[in-house]
Design an enzyme around this catalytic site. Structure first.
Site, PDB file in Angstrom:
ATOM      1  N   ASN B  71       0.830  -1.193   0.000  1.00  0.00           N
ATOM      2  CA  ASN B  71       0.000   0.000   0.000  1.00  0.00           C
ATOM      3  C   ASN B  71       0.862   1.238   0.000  1.00  0.00           C
ATOM      4  O   ASN B  71       1.972   1.240   0.534  1.00  0.00           O
ATOM      5  CB  ASN B  71      -0.954   0.011   1.194  1.00  0.00           C
ATOM      6  CG  ASN B  71      -0.313   0.631   2.425  1.00  0.00           C
ATOM      7  OD1 ASN B  71      -0.342   1.848   2.615  1.00  0.00           O
ATOM      8  ND2 ASN B  71       0.301  -0.219   3.236  1.00  0.00           N
ATOM      9  N   LEU B  75      -0.731   8.689   3.664  1.00  0.00           N
ATOM     10  CA  LEU B  75      -1.249   9.358   4.861  1.00  0.00           C
ATOM     11  C   LEU B  75      -2.396  10.312   4.576  1.00  0.00           C
ATOM     12  O   LEU B  75      -2.503  11.371   5.205  1.00  0.00           O
ATOM     13  CB  LEU B  75      -0.106  10.093   5.576  1.00  0.00           C
ATOM     14  CG  LEU B  75       1.059   9.215   6.046  1.00  0.00           C
ATOM     15  CD1 LEU B  75       2.134  10.069   6.698  1.00  0.00           C
ATOM     16  CD2 LEU B  75       0.582   8.126   6.991  1.00  0.00           C
ATOM     17  N   ASN B 132       3.956   7.204  14.643  1.00  0.00           N
ATOM     18  CA  ASN B 132       4.378   6.486  13.442  1.00  0.00           C
ATOM     19  C   ASN B 132       5.649   7.144  12.939  1.00  0.00           C
ATOM     20  O   ASN B 132       5.599   8.198  12.299  1.00  0.00           O
ATOM     21  CB  ASN B 132       3.267   6.575  12.395  1.00  0.00           C
ATOM     22  CG  ASN B 132       3.721   6.129  11.019  1.00  0.00           C
ATOM     23  OD1 ASN B 132       4.753   5.488  10.881  1.00  0.00           O
ATOM     24  ND2 ASN B 132       2.957   6.485  10.006  1.00  0.00           N
ATOM     25  N   CYS B 135       8.147   7.807   8.692  1.00  0.00           N
ATOM     26  CA  CYS B 135       7.962   8.859   7.689  1.00  0.00           C
ATOM     27  C   CYS B 135       9.272   9.572   7.429  1.00  0.00           C
ATOM     28  O   CYS B 135      10.141   9.608   8.295  1.00  0.00           O
ATOM     29  CB  CYS B 135       6.921   9.867   8.177  1.00  0.00           C
ATOM     30  SG  CYS B 135       5.290   9.146   8.329  1.00  0.00           S
ATOM     31  N   ILE B 196       5.475  -4.641  13.731  1.00  0.00           N
ATOM     32  CA  ILE B 196       6.204  -3.828  12.790  1.00  0.00           C
ATOM     33  C   ILE B 196       5.254  -2.996  11.913  1.00  0.00           C
ATOM     34  O   ILE B 196       4.094  -3.359  11.742  1.00  0.00           O
ATOM     35  CB  ILE B 196       7.095  -4.696  11.862  1.00  0.00           C
ATOM     36  CG1 ILE B 196       6.272  -5.650  11.020  1.00  0.00           C
ATOM     37  CG2 ILE B 196       8.141  -5.430  12.656  1.00  0.00           C
ATOM     38  CD1 ILE B 196       7.050  -6.441   9.974  1.00  0.00           C
ATOM     39  N   GLY B 270      -3.953  -5.649  11.130  1.00  0.00           N
ATOM     40  CA  GLY B 270      -3.978  -4.651  10.068  1.00  0.00           C
ATOM     41  C   GLY B 270      -4.643  -5.157   8.813  1.00  0.00           C
ATOM     42  O   GLY B 270      -5.870  -5.130   8.680  1.00  0.00           O
TER      43      GLY B 270
END
Ligand SMILES: Cc1cc2nc3c(=O)[nH]c(=O)nc-3n(C[C@H](O)[C@H](O)[C@H](O)COP(=O)(O)OP(=O)(O)OC[C@H]3O[C@@H](n4cnc5c(N)ncnc54)[C@H](O)[C@@H]3O)c2cc1C
Ligand SMILES: Cc1cc2nc3c(=O)[nH]c(=O)nc-3n(C[C@H](O)[C@H](O)[C@H](O)COP(=O)(O)OP(=O)(O)OC[C@H]3O[C@@H](n4cnc5c(N)ncnc54)[C@H](O)[C@@H]3O)c2cc1C
Ligand SMILES: Cc1cc2nc3c(=O)[nH]c(=O)nc-3n(C[C@H](O)[C@H](O)[C@H](O)COP(=O)(O)O)c2cc1C
Ligand SMILES: Cc1cc2nc3c(=O)[nH]c(=O)nc-3n(C[C@H](O)[C@H](O)[C@H](O)COP(=O)(O)O)c2cc1C
Ligand code: FES
Ligand code: FES
Lengths: 281, 309, 309, 281
Positions: B71, B75, B132, B135, B196, B270
């Site tokens: 994916n 964001l 998170n 990034c 992870i 997820g």
């Protein structure tokens, strides 16, 4: 959508899975819950096989609905791994289905409706055509395909209203793109709504015609999907919006697959072509 | 209901059961909330929240691979203001029922992270914040925050000062030594570590000769990554004292049990949420059944219970 | 035979076609040689060779995962002397037919690597040496050689001095920045880079509460890792000038084409050899067919041909 | 083995795939090439389903061979993913088979042969029993299982020679382990060869008896496999050898699955329990 409680994934049994053309199949599923709830233009996601191969469900538009028998019909093309597996499934077997999903076509008060289908995009139009005619509306149908074998459900359509067909090879109708007969028709007649599904270039041409002739038009779009229920933002298409970016993304699975032609952006604003950013979520 | 005690203590957080739904695969709970009662979950981690609204990456954003998916959503989110105004309030009822609501904070600079963390932790709308750190650090030359121990320590300790709720740091697996990063996060003041995140990957369409994803690369997730995630959870559990949320390819109750055995105190679901809308609910149930079959009275008993030769 | 020109120039090496069988999945060619004529291959990379004989890891050594497998063989091999005396000679006939035979050198110290490389390169029995740097540096505190740029540079430049044949350096994917490692290997004097080796992973049997592999952890390979390998091959192809061998989850001709498009000059087939004894042979054929269908006259034309947005 | 050219993987058609007990199935495959070539004690690797789920083939011993009809019989237990998929395959379907693989039992000049099977380990013994009897040798059969339902092919065995059965629950024969009736038998009779397959503890007990009584014994062992042809060194078991390590590893798929009892090491030398080293190849 948010109000109505969703139908949980259920096992439907395969009534029929028959080949129509070299790589096109006609699938009939017995699933009353979905048949009664589904609207033309909506889609279902099929788990083509149990297990992890493939991981994701595959989206297919409702081709035809039979509320009495509880049958939902789909026409699909074998284009890759998932549809190849689907093509091998046998009548009597069970298949897990999620749906109905997404928005449907919205016919509203339109009286004279033009249906324009290209290639596999023809599939979703039969359900809405039958519904519209059932409601006493007039439909005119324009279908285009590579050869006459791909003019799906041609006979069924011919019973519902004037039918214009074209093919890439001239094996049926004129050798032309489907926007041509439509444009010609519109010179002599008027339509108050266009419903279309097919390849992007066709939809683009159509949107242009619709805009020029001031006809409202709804387009059914496709995009690779994961969840199919609006949660992952994976299946988006760009639409006009006055955001800082000058547009925004809508979810084909949840906000679509049917969109108003005048909101669809066929190209991204140049600067957005690649936003980069956090590919790694 | 099962006789098995499913409650776990995740550092400062009490969970009714160890199953959390992971960021980006569950939106803000709306969609899955139509399919089942979310109060059956231990907690919900919402989609990434950034300082400004983000349109996200150009499509296609999803591609399928053997045993997994890629994916590159980019964001996409309405930004912290809208999240606080529109997205988090509908989830408050869940919190009253004892299911945690956790904000996932993403950013491109230290300021982004501190600003967003402060706002949502001050809003009182979340039980915890998950950072998170996978990034790119725009000011830091675009390298990912989460891949450099120093940066991780600095980022976490900075954010820590403005975070009034428990702080979860979510690690990127794209590193040479995950233990080192985990230690930096711990020293920086993390209460909990989750791992992870996705593994950077790429898919190509040989006929068109183009990458399939609009963003060229994307993050690999799903069953394909489970063995890598299990290894990293096990490594980190032996390197740090703080509790872990184990994530990566969990699609069944037994997968969740494996992560708990490897040393995780809770697990994150997820991709499975995208494969089946009821996945997380089923995983809670299957985990209970597994424990019953094994004659285990409380899920907490198997945490870190891996037997090594 | 196909009209497509399948020959590629891999740095100093000429390959009749770009398909190599990868170390550890093809033994010394004996077993697969019973199933087909190995001279149909571009080359064969033999099982790891170490200074001393190694018994290898305790079983189980193989476990299956979603889309992949884990292995922890532990470099079982008869040692360099026996390899030169018994294993490599039977492969010489292949070389006469223009199929390359490449030695895979593994070790636990600089001395191991130099000793083994010198012996097999001097033996005249191999066309090239592939350095497997995914092994723990015992004297260097057990950290893997291949994960530290400095060490990689030192190791490669040291080995380079004793290596009379072209030197291939095989990279470990378990790193933060594969480009950096690739650059070190290049500066150290590598002629060719091959990637990826396996990703460190673990599988657990929840019922026995034990790791499935005798070695606890193992290396993940197969289709599950393909998207990670493609990403790394693409990254490295943009970072270094020397040619690449793309490896990771190739099970079909189209997979091979994807790696070539991503920037590899040749491809390595590993796990597929274990799934089907004729896999590599079929991949050569399927790649030819793919190129014919696409109307491509020479496989070399698609190398690095990926079109980016 | 190295001399004879290997049989490439081939498609066999499923003649029968029938359940024998709760989780035990009887599979009959039509594959003449393999039926003529296979020897008792060898095995085949089945690709239980096309595609990547599961990735690896599954090894199964030859239970019975019929060279005339070209049928190869297998008895398997549903223990996990692969065997569950196999249990769903239908007669008439094709399945890819690799084999025959490995060494078989070696009866040689033995005249009085004891066959000892435990659990699924009973399966491979029928083929060798029928062959031995066909060659005019005498066989005595000792079978053990959890319950009588798992005493596989009991009737077939009873036609070949004296049959002693035990079960864990006493539902058939004595409530005992299979080494007991064997030991008792050996007090009054002599055997010049033992062929055995079953769980490790049983094989261990057997090896002890064989050594004490100075009877040559062959054991069929199992190990997780990948290639099945000897290339990956994935399926090893420790055997006695005067290497520096004091032992060496042999491949079940290529050097086995049948090994001489006196070469098998049931425990690793302590120091080798975990060699560590390069888990990452
Ligand atoms: C709302 C909607 C309705 C659809 N209706 C129909 C229909 O009625 N008949 C029909 O034949 N096809 C329809 N499609 C396209 C169909 O879903 C794809 O052809 C199918 O998913 C391809 O799967 P595959 O595994 O065979 O192909 P692969 O290329 O192997 O699929 C690989 C991945 O790409 C995704 N993918 C590939 N092409 C498409 C696509 N065009 N749209 C979405 N995902 C794609 C797959 O889901 C899968 O994740 C529809 C798509 C959408 C989004
Ligand atoms: C030479 C040999 C002969 C065999 N003969 C028979 C037989 O006649 N009848 C029978 O019922 N079983 C037999 N087995 C065991 C059989 O191969 C396993 O039960 C089967 O592979 C399990 O697969 P699964 O996917 O259902 O189980 P899973 O546990 O899901 O398999 C997971 C992985 O472990 C491997 N594995 C698990 N158990 C075993 C095992 N015992 N041996 C080898 N690999 C294993 C599988 O191959 C797979 O790679 C034999 C094994 C070997 C090595
Ligand atoms: C579609 C998608 C979107 C994601 N978005 C985010 C995100 O916004 N923030 C984040 O921290 N992780 C995000 N992730 C990573 C997941 O939260 C999770 O860590 C990862 O997918 C591994 O778990 P899984 O294998 O169960 O999916 C996303 C994953 C997917 C598949
Ligand atoms: C069973 C097995 C044994 C291996 N042994 C070695 C080895 O000895 N030396 C080495 O450099 N790589 C070894 N590898 C790694 C492979 O050569 C290859 O790099 C890796 O498996 C990725 O390719 P694949 O996905 O096609 O298998 C081994 C892989 C497997 C599966
Ligand atoms: S597929 Fe997940 S939002 Fe549309
Ligand atoms: S399974 Fe590969 S050597 Fe035996």
């Amino acid at each position: 959508m948010l109000e109505e409680k969703a139908i949980k994934p259920l096992q439907a049994s395969i009534v029929r899975n028959q080949r129509l053309a070299v790589d096109v199949y006609h699938l009939i599923l017995a699933m009353p819950e979905i048949a009664v709830k589904a609207r033309p233009g909506q889609f279902v996601m099929l788990k083509v096989a149990a297990g992890l191969e493939p991981i994701l469900r595959r989206p297919f538009s409702v081709h035809r609905l039979n509320r009495e028998t509880g049958a939902v019909e789909i026409i699909y093309q074998k284009v890759g791994k998932g549809t190849a597996i689907l093509a091998n499934r046998k009548p009597g077997e069970e298949i897990e289905v999620l749906g109905p999903l997404g928005t449907g076509f919205c016919v509203g008060h339109a009286r004279h409706i033009g249906l324009v289908g290209g290639g596999m995009g023809i599939a979703p139009l039969l359900a809405v055509a039958e519904q519209a005619v059932g409601e006493g509306k007039e439909v005119v149908i324009f279908l285009g395909a590579i050869t006459k074998d791909y003019l799906l459900a041609r006979t069924e359509f011919s019973k519902l209203g004037p039918l214009f067909v074209v093919t890439d090879d001239g094996s049926a109708g004129e050798k032309a793109v489907v926007s041509k007969p439509l444009a010609e028709y519109l010179q002599g007649h008027s339509l108050d709504l266009l419903l279309a599904c097919g390849p992007i270039p066709m939809l683009k041409a159509l949107a242009a015609i619709a805009e020029a002739q001031r006809i409202k038009a709804q387009l059914s779009l496709e995009q690779n999907m994961a969840c199919g229920i609006g949660a992952c933002l994976g299946c988006v298409v760009p639409v006009k919006a006055d955001t800082p970016a000058g547009f925004s993304y809508k979810r084909v699975c949840h906000d679509g697959p049917v969109f108003w032609a005048d909101e669809v952006l066929f190209e991204l604003p140049a600067k957005m072509e690649k936003q980069g950013g956090c590919g790694l979520e | 209901m099962s006789k098995v005690d499913m409650e776990v203590q995740l550092g400062p957080l009490k969970l009714k059961n160890p199953v959390l739904t992971m960021s980006g695969t569950f939106g803000f709970g709306r969609e899955h909330g139509q399919y089942y009662d979310l109060s059956t979950l231990g907690g919900v981690i919402v989609k990434a929240i950034t300082a400004e609204p983000r349109v996200g990456n150009p499509p296609p954003r999803i591609a399928e691979t053997a045993g997994g998916i890629l994916n590159a959503i980019g964001l996409q989110n309405p930004g912290v203001e809208a999240a606080i105004a529109d997205e988090l309030p509908p989830l408050q009822d869940l919190r009253r029922q004892g299911t945690l609501v956790i904000g996932n904070v993403s950013g491109y600079s230290f300021d982004d992270y501190t600003l967003v963390t402060k706002k949502i932790s001050d809003s009182g709308l979340v039980d915890a914040v998950e950072l998170n750190i996978s990034c790119p650090n725009v000011k830091g030359g675009g390298l990912t925050f989460g891949t450099h121990p120093e940066t991780v320590y600095k980022l976490v300790s900075t954010v820590r000062t403005v975070c009034a709720v428990p702080l979860i740091v979510k690690l990127s697996p794209n590193v040479t030594d995950i233990k080192e990063i985990a230690s930096s996060a711990t020293e920086g003041g993390a209460d909990i570590i989750s791992l992870i995140n996705t593994i950077t990957a790429m898919v190509i369409d040989a006929k068109t000769r183009r990458p399939i994803l609009g963003n060229i690369t994307g993050g690999l997730s799903g069953p394909a990554v489970k063995p890598v995630a299990l290894r990293m959870v096990h490594e980190v559990s032996q390197a740090v004292e703080i509790p872990l949320i184990g994530i990566g390819g969990i699609v069944a109750g037994v997968d969740a049990a494996e992560f708990l055995l490897a040393g995780a105190t809770a697990v994150g679901v997820g991709t499975a949420n995208l494969m089946h809308p009821l996945a997380a609910l089923n995983i809670v149930q299957e985990l209970q059944w597994f424990l019953e079959d094994e004659g285990i009275g409380a899920v907490a008993e198997i945490i870190g219970g891996l037997i090594l030769p």
